[in-house]
Design an enzyme around this catalytic site. Structure first.
Site, PDB file in Angstrom:
ATOM      1  N   LYS A   1      61.059  36.195  -6.326  1.00 25.93           N
ATOM      2  CA  LYS A   1      60.385  36.539  -7.578  1.00 25.93           C
ATOM      3  C   LYS A   1      59.395  35.440  -7.904  1.00 25.93           C
ATOM      4  O   LYS A   1      59.761  34.281  -8.067  1.00 25.93           O
ATOM      5  CB  LYS A   1      61.404  36.679  -8.724  1.00 25.93           C
ATOM      6  CG  LYS A   1      60.785  37.309  -9.955  1.00 25.93           C
ATOM      7  CD  LYS A   1      61.448  36.923 -11.240  1.00 25.93           C
ATOM      8  CE  LYS A   1      61.025  35.596 -11.793  1.00 25.93           C
ATOM      9  NZ  LYS A   1      59.607  35.428 -12.136  1.00 25.93           N
TER      10      LYS A   1
ATOM     11  N   GLU B   1      66.826  23.470  -8.407  1.00 28.45           N
ATOM     12  CA  GLU B   1      65.865  22.355  -8.484  1.00 28.45           C
ATOM     13  C   GLU B   1      65.285  22.402  -9.883  1.00 28.45           C
ATOM     14  O   GLU B   1      64.450  23.260 -10.189  1.00 28.45           O
ATOM     15  CB  GLU B   1      64.744  22.529  -7.447  1.00 28.45           C
ATOM     16  CG  GLU B   1      65.202  22.509  -5.994  1.00 28.45           C
ATOM     17  CD  GLU B   1      65.624  21.134  -5.502  1.00 28.45           C
ATOM     18  OE1 GLU B   1      65.417  20.142  -6.227  1.00 28.45           O
ATOM     19  OE2 GLU B   1      66.190  21.061  -4.403  1.00 28.45           O
TER      20      GLU B   1
ATOM     21  N   CYS C   1      57.690  18.188 -11.609  1.00 30.57           N
ATOM     22  CA  CYS C   1      59.052  17.748 -11.954  1.00 30.57           C
ATOM     23  C   CYS C   1      59.280  16.304 -11.544  1.00 30.57           C
ATOM     24  O   CYS C   1      60.099  15.619 -12.125  1.00 30.57           O
ATOM     25  CB  CYS C   1      60.056  18.658 -11.262  1.00 30.57           C
ATOM     26  SG  CYS C   1      59.705  18.821  -9.513  1.00 30.57           S
TER      27      CYS C   1
ATOM     28  N   GLU D   1      60.645  16.236 -20.918  1.00 26.37           N
ATOM     29  CA  GLU D   1      59.628  16.130 -19.870  1.00 26.37           C
ATOM     30  C   GLU D   1      58.270  16.244 -20.543  1.00 26.37           C
ATOM     31  O   GLU D   1      58.027  17.218 -21.258  1.00 26.37           O
ATOM     32  CB  GLU D   1      59.749  17.315 -18.920  1.00 26.37           C
ATOM     33  CG  GLU D   1      60.796  17.194 -17.874  1.00 26.37           C
ATOM     34  CD  GLU D   1      60.731  18.391 -16.929  1.00 26.37           C
ATOM     35  OE1 GLU D   1      60.206  18.238 -15.835  1.00 26.37           O
ATOM     36  OE2 GLU D   1      61.211  19.469 -17.306  1.00 26.37           O
TER      37      GLU D   1
HETATM   38  P1  NAD Z   1      60.711  28.157 -16.129  1.00 23.15           P
HETATM   39  O1  NAD Z   1      62.133  27.794 -15.998  1.00 23.15           O
HETATM   40  O2  NAD Z   1      60.230  28.660 -17.424  1.00 23.15           O
HETATM   41  O3  NAD Z   1      60.279  29.245 -15.046  1.00 23.15           O
HETATM   42  C1  NAD Z   1      60.624  29.123 -13.688  1.00 23.15           C
HETATM   43  C2  NAD Z   1      60.875  30.509 -13.128  1.00 23.15           C
HETATM   44  O4  NAD Z   1      61.961  31.109 -13.831  1.00 23.15           O
HETATM   45  C3  NAD Z   1      59.704  31.469 -13.282  1.00 23.15           C
HETATM   46  O5  NAD Z   1      59.663  32.295 -12.138  1.00 23.15           O
HETATM   47  C4  NAD Z   1      60.090  32.282 -14.501  1.00 23.15           C
HETATM   48  O6  NAD Z   1      59.500  33.571 -14.487  1.00 23.15           O
HETATM   49  C5  NAD Z   1      61.585  32.387 -14.320  1.00 23.15           C
HETATM   50  N1  NAD Z   1      62.321  32.625 -15.555  1.00 23.15           N
HETATM   51  C6  NAD Z   1      61.968  32.326 -16.826  1.00 23.15           C
HETATM   52  N2  NAD Z   1      62.943  32.695 -17.683  1.00 23.15           N
HETATM   53  C7  NAD Z   1      63.934  33.239 -16.938  1.00 23.15           C
HETATM   54  C8  NAD Z   1      65.213  33.790 -17.239  1.00 23.15           C
HETATM   55  N3  NAD Z   1      65.681  33.851 -18.478  1.00 23.15           N
HETATM   56  N4  NAD Z   1      65.972  34.241 -16.218  1.00 23.15           N
HETATM   57  C9  NAD Z   1      65.525  34.158 -14.939  1.00 23.15           C
HETATM   58  N5  NAD Z   1      64.325  33.658 -14.603  1.00 23.15           N
HETATM   59  C10 NAD Z   1      63.536  33.190 -15.586  1.00 23.15           C
HETATM   60  O7  NAD Z   1      59.941  26.840 -15.690  1.00 23.15           O
HETATM   61  P2  NAD Z   1      58.380  26.635 -15.634  1.00 23.15           P
HETATM   62  O8  NAD Z   1      57.894  26.313 -16.997  1.00 23.15           O
HETATM   63  O9  NAD Z   1      57.743  27.755 -14.938  1.00 23.15           O
HETATM   64  O10 NAD Z   1      58.311  25.335 -14.675  1.00 23.15           O
HETATM   65  C11 NAD Z   1      58.446  24.096 -15.176  1.00 23.15           C
HETATM   66  C12 NAD Z   1      59.847  23.546 -14.991  1.00 23.15           C
HETATM   67  O11 NAD Z   1      60.234  23.601 -13.630  1.00 23.15           O
HETATM   68  C13 NAD Z   1      59.914  22.100 -15.374  1.00 23.15           C
HETATM   69  O12 NAD Z   1      61.114  21.840 -16.047  1.00 23.15           O
HETATM   70  C14 NAD Z   1      59.911  21.395 -14.041  1.00 23.15           C
HETATM   71  O13 NAD Z   1      60.438  20.113 -14.055  1.00 23.15           O
HETATM   72  C15 NAD Z   1      60.693  22.339 -13.212  1.00 23.15           C
HETATM   73  N6  NAD Z   1      60.397  22.147 -11.785  1.00 23.15           N
HETATM   74  C16 NAD Z   1      61.353  21.580 -10.997  1.00 23.15           C
HETATM   75  C17 NAD Z   1      61.099  21.350  -9.657  1.00 23.15           C
HETATM   76  C18 NAD Z   1      62.142  20.715  -8.791  1.00 23.15           C
HETATM   77  O14 NAD Z   1      62.009  20.806  -7.585  1.00 23.15           O
HETATM   78  N7  NAD Z   1      63.162  20.095  -9.327  1.00 23.15           N
HETATM   79  C19 NAD Z   1      59.879  21.718  -9.100  1.00 23.15           C
HETATM   80  C20 NAD Z   1      58.916  22.303  -9.918  1.00 23.15           C
HETATM   81  C21 NAD Z   1      59.207  22.520 -11.270  1.00 23.15           C
END
Ligand code: NAD
Length: 493
Positions: free
Chosen positions: A183, A259, A293, A389
């Site tokens: 997804k 992650e 991240c 963050e």
């Molecule tokens: P997010 O959690 O809002 O979204 C990530 C994914 O989850 C997207 O595909 C989104 O559509 C989906 N999503 C959103 N709500 C959901 C739900 N209720 N149920 C299932 N899926 C859902 O995060 P973001 O704002 O897109 O990305 C930023 C975050 O990701 C930051 O916290 C960052 O640190 C983290 N991040 C971590 C890593 C790592 O490797 N540790 C890498 C990149 C980003």
């Protein structure tokens, strides 16, 4: 300063539909994807319904046994074909990433290169997954320990590294013999679509990889997670969503890799090479407009070198060119108006809490979602930033009096993803490296991503690792066969 940016359209070669059971197909609805550099729609993409998501899982479940049965060499050959196609399409990938995520083209090219290397790394592991053979402790049987694919997987990726995230997850899952439903993030569906198209063109069998885009991430995920045929979820994104998925995984004891967020400390000790530290801090903070991240979230500097470090860091920050990633720039836009507004609110709040703005501090007027590269200085730990963050082109500098204080402050967070340390003393590097509560520590470097390294965090930053020798085992489960054998004397008598 007023931003004026050029508009470029998305290539016709990029699929706009879902990919389910080997077929690109429309959905009943669609949604617009916005170019963050212009604030205007880039293209529309199919919006998967719950039925589409269910179809995707049906396809992955049906293909699981077929894919597992493909011999390692044949599976590896498919990977190598896909890798060659990836390389052929490098520029299309880079441009698409820049158009939908906003990152500068040079960064998109860098992400492309790393993603292709991750994919190759997994390809190389396919033929090298070994088990063990041993005598039973009390004789009379043999222990055969091997690994089997966990089964159909759900991969959920974020927008900030649109190719790296899918290549790293799908590469490991498919190499391990799992089928997947992936997804995409709402903001960046097109890079995922190009990646899946490569696998289709390379000849991956129908149902092995399925791709959905949706505006209902919560609904689609909770439906898939409540289906006991799904055996694994691999998620990259915020800690809040990761925690929701983990509680959903509990229902059917679904294997989970997470992650999640980070709050990376970037420590500069009094004996550090300051120029090298400044150079690395600029990359570690402002790469991807700070939306990483593993970004330097708290720059912790010994007071003896703080004046020199801060002066040089601010000078370099002021020199960063901000603009459309298709032009020659260092920092692109923030991914969405919502995120840009969050950054504005956060900087105002931190200023009210006593932080000093040394440069930047404002959103840029005009097209797109741009924010000035910003440096803030704090005189002590800041409650408003605790466990937060920044996820923005905003640097926060904190002076400290000693190495012990730097370590204590660095560890004072719920997160544990990446930390960075600058010192010329190997003993200090080892001592702090071993006592920093983080999954990864960069010593005298601000970038660590490497296919051969186990990427991941501890505490609220996640579970499991991607890459290295560990990455593929996230998608494999040990299988033990206890085989009764008659004593050799009996057979040979
Ligand atoms: P997010 O959690 O809002 O979204 C990530 C994914 O989850 C997207 O595909 C989104 O559509 C989906 N999503 C959103 N709500 C959901 C739900 N209720 N149920 C299932 N899926 C859902 O995060 P973001 O704002 O897109 O990305 C930023 C975050 O990701 C930051 O916290 C960052 O640190 C983290 N991040 C971590 C890593 C790592 O490797 N540790 C890498 C990149 C980003």
């Amino acid at each position: 300063m007023q931003m004026k940016v050029t508009d470029v359209s998305l290539s016709e070669a990029v699929p706009r539909t879902l990919f389910i059971d080997g077929v690109w197909r429309e959905a009943q609805a669609s949604f617009e994807v916005v170019n963050p550099a212009t604030g205007r729609a880039l293209a529309t993409v199919a919006d998967a319904s719950l039925t589409d998501a269910r179809d995707a899982l049906d396809a992955a479940v049906a293909a699981q046994a077929v894919w597992h049965a493909v011999a390692p060499r044949e599976r590896a050959n498919l990977f190598h074909r896909a890798h060659a196609l990836l390389i052929e399409r490098a520029e299309l990938f880079a441009q698409t990433m820049t158009l939908e995520s906003g990152k500068p083209l040079t960064e998109s090219r860098g992400e492309f290169k790393l993603s292709a290397e991750f994919f190759l790394w997994y390809a190389e592991q396919i033929a090298h997954l070994h088990g063990t053979f041993a005598d039973g402790s009390h004789g009379g049987y043999r222990i055969v320990a091997t690994h089997q694919p966990v089964g159909p997987c759900l991969l959920v990726t974020p927008w900030n590294f649109p190719l790296l995230m899918i290549a790293r997850k799908a590469g490991a899952a498919l190499a391990a013999g799992c089928t997947v439903v992936t997804k995409s993030a709402r903001e960046t569906p097109f890079t995922s679509a190009l990646f899946v198209k490569v696998l289709e063109d390379a000849g991956f069998p129908a149902g092995v990889i399925n791709l959905i885009h949706t505006t209902d991430a919560a609904g689609v995920s909770s439906q898939l997670m409540s289906d006991r045929r799904l055996r694994k979820v691999s998620f990259t994104g915020s800690t809040g969503v990761g925690s929701t998925l983990l509680s959903q995984a509990a229902q059917h004891i679904i294997n989970a890799s997470m992650e999640l967020g980070g709050d990376g400390p970037f420590i500069v000790l009094d004996d550090a090479d300051i120029d090298a530290a400044v150079e690395s801090a600029i990359v570690c903070k402002f790469r991807n407009a700070g939306q990483a991240c593993v970004a330097a979230n708290r720059i912790i500097v010994h007071e003896d070198v703080e004046e020199e470090f801060t002066r040089k860091f601010v000078e370099k920050t002021r020199a960063l060119r901000v603009g459309n990633g298709l032009d020659t720039v260092d920092v692109g836009p923030i991914v969405s108006a919502r995120q840009r507004d969050r950054v504005e609110r956060m900087v105002n709040q931190l200023t009210e809490a006593g932080a000093e703005v040394l440069t930047g501090g404002k959103a840029l007027a005009g097209d797109g979602y741009f924010y000035e590269p910003t440096v803030m200085r704090f005189t002590g730990a800041c409650e408003a930033l605790r466990d937060e963050e920044l996820f923005a082109p905003v640097a926060a500098i904190f002076p400290v009096k000693s190495t012990a204080q730097a370590l204590a402050f660095a560890n004072d967070t719920c997160y544990g993803l990446a930390a960075y340390l600058f010192t010329r003393d190997i003993s200090r590097a080892i001592a702090l490296g071993e006592h920093l509560d983080f999954g990864m520590v960069g010593i005298n470097r601000g970038i660590m991503a490497d296919p051969a390294a186990p990427f991941g965090g501890i505490k609220a930053s996640g579970l499991g690792r991607e890459g290295g020798h560990d990455g593929i085992y996230e998608f494999l489960e040990p299988k033990y066969l206890a085989i009764t054998v008659k004593p050799a004397q009996e057979i040979l008598a």
